[in-house]
Design a protein around this motif. Structure first.
Motif, mmCIF file in Angstrom:
data_model
loop_
_atom_site.group_PDB
_atom_site.id
_atom_site.type_symbol
_atom_site.label_atom_id
_atom_site.label_comp_id
_atom_site.label_asym_id
_atom_site.label_seq_id
_atom_site.Cartn_x
_atom_site.Cartn_y
_atom_site.Cartn_z
ATOM 1 N N THR A 79 0.831 -1.213 0.000
ATOM 2 C CA THR A 79 0.000 0.000 0.000
ATOM 3 C C THR A 79 0.861 1.257 0.000
ATOM 4 O O THR A 79 0.395 2.330 -0.369
ATOM 5 N N LYS A 80 2.126 1.126 0.416
ATOM 6 C CA LYS A 80 3.040 2.258 0.457
ATOM 7 C C LYS A 80 4.081 2.186 -0.661
ATOM 8 O O LYS A 80 4.472 3.206 -1.229
ATOM 9 N N ILE A 81 4.537 0.962 -0.941
ATOM 10 C CA ILE A 81 5.539 0.766 -1.991
ATOM 11 C C ILE A 81 4.985 -0.255 -2.984
ATOM 12 O O ILE A 81 4.966 -1.457 -2.697
ATOM 13 N N PRO A 82 4.491 0.167 -4.131
ATOM 14 C CA PRO A 82 3.833 -0.753 -5.079
ATOM 15 C C PRO A 82 4.814 -1.666 -5.814
ATOM 16 O O PRO A 82 5.117 -1.488 -6.993
ATOM 17 N N VAL A 83 5.314 -2.655 -5.085
ATOM 18 C CA VAL A 83 6.235 -3.625 -5.678
ATOM 19 C C VAL A 83 5.457 -4.922 -5.959
ATOM 20 O O VAL A 83 4.811 -5.454 -5.061
ATOM 21 N N PRO A 84 5.490 -5.446 -7.193
ATOM 22 C CA PRO A 84 4.742 -6.668 -7.496
ATOM 23 C C PRO A 84 5.151 -7.831 -6.597
ATOM 24 O O PRO A 84 6.329 -7.984 -6.246
ATOM 25 N N SER A 85 4.201 -8.650 -6.220
ATOM 26 C CA SER A 85 4.471 -9.782 -5.339
ATOM 27 C C SER A 85 5.078 -10.950 -6.109
ATOM 28 O O SER A 85 4.953 -11.030 -7.340
ATOM 29 N N PRO A 86 5.701 -11.896 -5.412
ATOM 30 C CA PRO A 86 6.199 -13.109 -6.077
ATOM 31 C C PRO A 86 5.068 -13.909 -6.721
ATOM 32 O O PRO A 86 5.288 -14.553 -7.742
ATOM 33 N N THR A 165 -11.623 -4.047 7.194
ATOM 34 C CA THR A 165 -10.475 -4.954 7.103
ATOM 35 C C THR A 165 -9.916 -4.970 5.691
ATOM 36 O O THR A 165 -8.699 -4.831 5.480
ATOM 37 N N PHE A 166 -10.784 -5.125 4.701
ATOM 38 C CA PHE A 166 -10.334 -5.148 3.309
ATOM 39 C C PHE A 166 -9.823 -3.774 2.871
ATOM 40 O O PHE A 166 -8.831 -3.680 2.139
ATOM 41 N N ALA A 167 -10.470 -2.725 3.334
ATOM 42 C CA ALA A 167 -10.016 -1.373 2.982
ATOM 43 C C ALA A 167 -8.629 -1.105 3.560
ATOM 44 O O ALA A 167 -7.825 -0.385 2.954
ATOM 45 N N GLY A 168 -8.312 -1.724 4.707
ATOM 46 C CA GLY A 168 -6.999 -1.560 5.312
ATOM 47 C C GLY A 168 -5.873 -2.101 4.451
ATOM 48 O O GLY A 168 -4.705 -1.728 4.643
ATOM 49 N N TYR A 169 -6.210 -2.981 3.524
ATOM 50 C CA TYR A 169 -5.214 -3.512 2.589
ATOM 51 C C TYR A 169 -5.206 -2.747 1.263
ATOM 52 O O TYR A 169 -4.489 -3.126 0.342
#
Length: 379
Positions: A79-86, A165-169
């Motif tokens: 949410t702060k650093i948009p780095v793609p996940s594995p 909860t979902f908005a927190g992500y």
């Protein structure tokens, strides 16, 4: 309407939710295509993906919990650093196969119940592939790691009180549809216990405890059986049913360890779980999102045992907080007191009332109705 429904076989819950959506679409006479996108390479490849995940969870649940925690921390960081996940990074080849498939077929909507499929579709969106509206269906009572990375038009979440909860992500509230987790219609049909027992060859005169380790057959099943056998010594009317799922090793070990125990019945993979639920007095299981929802839809008293660390801890907490289950945190100390509580008519009725207040058994139907309206508005 032409619908594409996607899921993966990493545990039965995702597929069960997908099948409930397929059922609801077909009941309304829509054309449905349903498959695992990894099967576009080969059925063997799809099975390898599924079994690799299942073996990991079966044999090292604590390690799975640690990996989940790392994924959760990584997901919050996104949410702060948009780095793609594995998880996103490894979907390249399958996304190309799905792109080719979609280009050759017309669909009005795409629905997926699995993160992997959502990541595959996200790769296509980022390539600017033209897609119909995409619906992502969450199958746990929390936001799983990397779900927020999925670029869906709508997110179907289990309940309205989980929106924060979902908005927190990082998932926008305007994209959330709090319809619930889809379950097959059979789980909320009014099937009499005697009829359900006869349908699966059980004795109508007996009462049954139903134990499940989920579709992958994990959990503290041996201790649970041992304590229930102690209970049955003074309650001869009860017998035990065990859904072993796809865990052949568990089935074989139970056969050896409980040879000659005539009150114990082992049930291999079956499409009739709803009959076994309707036939039973109490459901004892690890808290998979789908199986927990099925129990609530079936209105069966529910005791939670040995959640797999990660999503299932959250599921257990949600069901306990809402009065839909008793969380047995120590089988040796707490199981039998929970069983006695759940046999009390007032306790049972209170739990069933909580089920009805919190779980919409027609979540699949509500989703399809919404899609129909949106599709009609577009046309």
């Amino acid at each position: 309407m032409e619908a594409l429904v996607l899921s993966c076989s990493t545990g039965g819950g995702h597929n069960s939710a997908a099948k409930a959506i397929v059922q609801a679409l077909q009941e309304r006479h829509h054309k449905v295509t349903f498959f695992d996108p990894y099967s576009l390479k080969s059925t063997h490849f799809a099975n390898v993906i599924g079994m690799t995940y299942i073996k990991f969870v079966q044999h090292t649940p604590d390690l799975f919990g640690k990996v989940y925690a790392l994924g959760d921390a990584y997901s919050r960081m996104q949410t702060k650093i948009p780095v793609p996940s594995p998880v996103y990074a490894v979907q390249n080849k399958t996304s190309k196969l799905l792109e080719n498939y979609i280009s050759e077929h017309h669909f009005d909507v795409i629905i997926t119940t699995h993160l992997f499929c959502g990541e595959i579709l996200t790769r296509l969106k980022r390539k600017h592939v033209t897609l119909p509206p995409v619906y992502f269906v969450a199958t746990d009572y929390t936001c799983s790691p990397f779900v927020a990375e999925v670029q869906a038009d709508h997110f179907v979440i289990p309940a309205a009180d989980l929106e924060d909860t979902f908005a927190g992500y990082g998932i926008p509230k305007e994209k959330m549809l709090p319809f619930g987790i889809p379950t097959l219609a059979q789980f909320h049909e009014d099937i009499a216990p005697d009829k359900a027992k006869r349908a699966v060859g059980l004795d109508p005169k007996k009462k049954y405890f139903l134990i499940s380790g989920g579709s992958i057959g994990v959990g503290d099943i041996y201790d649970t059986i041992d304590h229930l056998l102690t209970f049955i010594l003074s309650h001869k009317e009860y017998e035990i049913l065990v859904l072993v799922g796809n865990n052949l090793h568990l089935y074989e070990n139970l056969m050896i360890n409980y040879q000659g125990v005539h009150v114990l019945h082992l049930i291999k993979p079956t499409d009739h779980v709803y009959y076994y639920m309707k036939a039973s007095e109490i459901f004892i299981s690890k808290p998979g999102g789908l199986s927990s929802t099925e129990a609530a839809a079936a209105a069966i008293p529910y005791a939670i045992i040995t959640p797999i660390p990660g999503c299932e801890d959250k599921n257990a907490a949600y069901f306990e907080q809402h009065g839909m289950a008793i969380w047995v945190k120590d089988v040796s100390q707490d199981l039998l007191p929970a069983i006695i509580r759940l046999q009390d008519p007032a306790e049972k009725e209170q739990m069933i009332a909580a089920d009805r207040a919190n779980i919409d058994p027609d979540a699949a139907g509500k989703l399809v109705e919404y899609i129909e309206k949106k599709n009609s508005d577009l046309n």
